[in-house]
Design an enzyme around this catalytic site. Structure first.
Site, PDB file in Angstrom:
ATOM      1  CE  LYS A 247       2.376  -2.131 -11.319  1.00 31.54           C
ATOM      2  NZ  LYS A 247       1.670  -1.201 -12.181  1.00 31.54           N
TER       3      LYS A 247
ATOM      4  CG  ASP B  44     -10.260  14.166  23.604  1.00 29.39           C
ATOM      5  OD1 ASP B  44      -9.868  15.166  22.956  1.00 29.39           O
ATOM      6  OD2 ASP B  44     -11.458  13.833  23.691  1.00 29.39           O
TER       7      ASP B  44
ATOM      8  NE  ARG C  16      -0.395  -2.936  -8.013  1.00 27.46           N
ATOM      9  CZ  ARG C  16       0.538  -2.026  -7.756  1.00 27.46           C
ATOM     10  NH1 ARG C  16       1.214  -2.099  -6.627  1.00 27.46           N
ATOM     11  NH2 ARG C  16       0.786  -1.063  -8.608  1.00 27.46           N
TER      12      ARG C  16
ATOM     13  CB  THR D   9       5.654   1.079  -1.222  1.00 29.88           C
ATOM     14  OG1 THR D   9       5.346   0.478  -2.486  1.00 29.88           O
ATOM     15  CG2 THR D   9       4.425   1.020  -0.322  1.00 29.88           C
ATOM     16  CB  ALA D  10       9.437   3.834  -4.068  1.00 29.90           C
TER      17      ALA D  10
ATOM     18  NE  ARG E  72      -3.139   5.021  -3.036  1.00 30.24           N
ATOM     19  CZ  ARG E  72      -2.007   4.885  -2.351  1.00 30.24           C
ATOM     20  NH1 ARG E  72      -1.051   4.103  -2.828  1.00 30.24           N
ATOM     21  NH2 ARG E  72      -1.818   5.522  -1.215  1.00 30.24           N
ATOM     22  CD  GLN E  73      -9.562   2.434   0.652  1.00 32.09           C
ATOM     23  OE1 GLN E  73     -10.552   1.899   1.146  1.00 32.09           O
ATOM     24  NE2 GLN E  73      -8.624   3.003   1.397  1.00 32.09           N
TER      25      GLN E  73
END
EC number: 2.7.6.1
Length: 310
Positions: free
Chosen positions: A189, A33, A191, A220-221, A92-93
């Site tokens: 930058k 499983d 985001r 993700t680059a 990252r969290q």
């Protein structure tokens, strides 16, 4: 003794080869499983044990593997268990931004590791240094800087400028620039949402120069490729990126292949996919010697920080 799961067996083999020893005997598999099954196949009673397992994709499977491995070792009476996690997933969290109703998942993982029975954690280039404070056990956060810096020195670049991909990476970039006796530039930058970024402005002189972008990971680059394009638009002669952890999710590899980036250099904290290995713009360096030396020093109760004294 060093044991490993299925996340990065090649790195574990390279580490034990560097130390002139063999991997611990352990069976790691799955029940029908999909549940993780672990069995220790040799005596570990009273031993100093290291479990080498990055929690990269598939993150939850690899995280559950290390939990079950640690529990099996604890129940087999291992003397001390160090979780060697070269890439620490969920890092990252690490906070609740603007009081959003979200989990601090890095803290959840820290709690899970301690409850499972980990006595010490060894990791590399944590995304957020404050995660060390989520643990009530010792955490050794080592740095890939010597590996990446050594490669830059060997290539003998001229007219260098070190570029921070964002404001948060300035400390890392400034340290590298100081070691290379190079100038520093910063990319400002914005985001708008997760995994989407827009390069806005470049602070510093990059015209006609060789740019080195330094970051702890490439996911993700999107940021990296837009940064490379912005630098080339400002007249940069060449753009190289040095990142410790090659997460490379989604269409990252295709994005890198078609970008203005001249080369991406990463370490093997995370194994490259076949597509990643075939990409002509991605080159991987080994961190096995550094990990092996750190493991040896921890086991012998020697200084780890002295590895990075310079």
């Amino acid at each position: 003794m060093i044991f490993t799961g299925t996340a990065n067996t090649r790195l574990a083999v390279d580490v034990v080869n560097h130390l002139d020893m063999s991997l611990g005997k352990m069976t790691v598999g799955r029940f029908s499983d999909g549940e993780v099954m672990v069995e220790i196949n040799e005596n570990v009673r009273g031993k100093d044990v290291f479990v080498l397992q990055p929690t990269c994709a598939p993150t939850n499977d690899n995280l559950m593997e290390i939990m079950v491995m640690v529990d099996a070792l604890r129940r087999a009476s291992a003397g001390r268990i160090t979780a060697a996690i070269p890439y620490f997933g969920y890092a990252r969290q690490d906070r609740r931004p603007r009081s959003a109703r979200v989990a601090i998942s890095a803290k959840v993982v820290a709690n899970m590791l301690q409850v499972a029975g980990v006595d010490r954690v060894l990791t590399m280039d944590l995304h957020a240094d404050q995660i060390q404070g989520f643990f009530d056990i010792p955490v050794d956060n080592i740095y890939a800087g010597p590996i990446l810096l050594g490669d830059i020195w060997r290539r003998n670049f001229s007219n260098l400028v070190v570029v921070s991909p964002d404001i948060g990476g300035v400390v890392r970039a400034r340290a590298l620039a100081k070691q290379l006796e190079a100038d520093l530039a910063i990319i400002d930058k914005r985001r708008p949402r997760a995994n989407v970024s827009e390069v806005m402005n470049i602070i510093g002189e990059v015209d006609g120069r060789t740019c080195i972008i330094m970051d702890d990971m490439v996911d993700t680059a999107g940021t990296l490729c837009k940064a490379a394009q912005a630098l080339k638009d400002r007249g940069a002669g060449a753009v190289y990126a040095y990142c410790t952890h090659p997460v490379l999710s989604g269409g990252a590899i295709e994005r890198i292949e078609t970008s203005s980036l001249d080369e991406l250099v990463v370490t093997d904290t995370i194994p490259l996919s076949e597509q990643g290995q075939a990409c002509g713009k991605i080159r991987q360096l080994s961190c096995a010697a550094l990990l092996g030396e750190t493991i040896l020093r921890i086991s012998n109760a020697e200084s780890v920080s002295s590895l990075f004294a310079d």
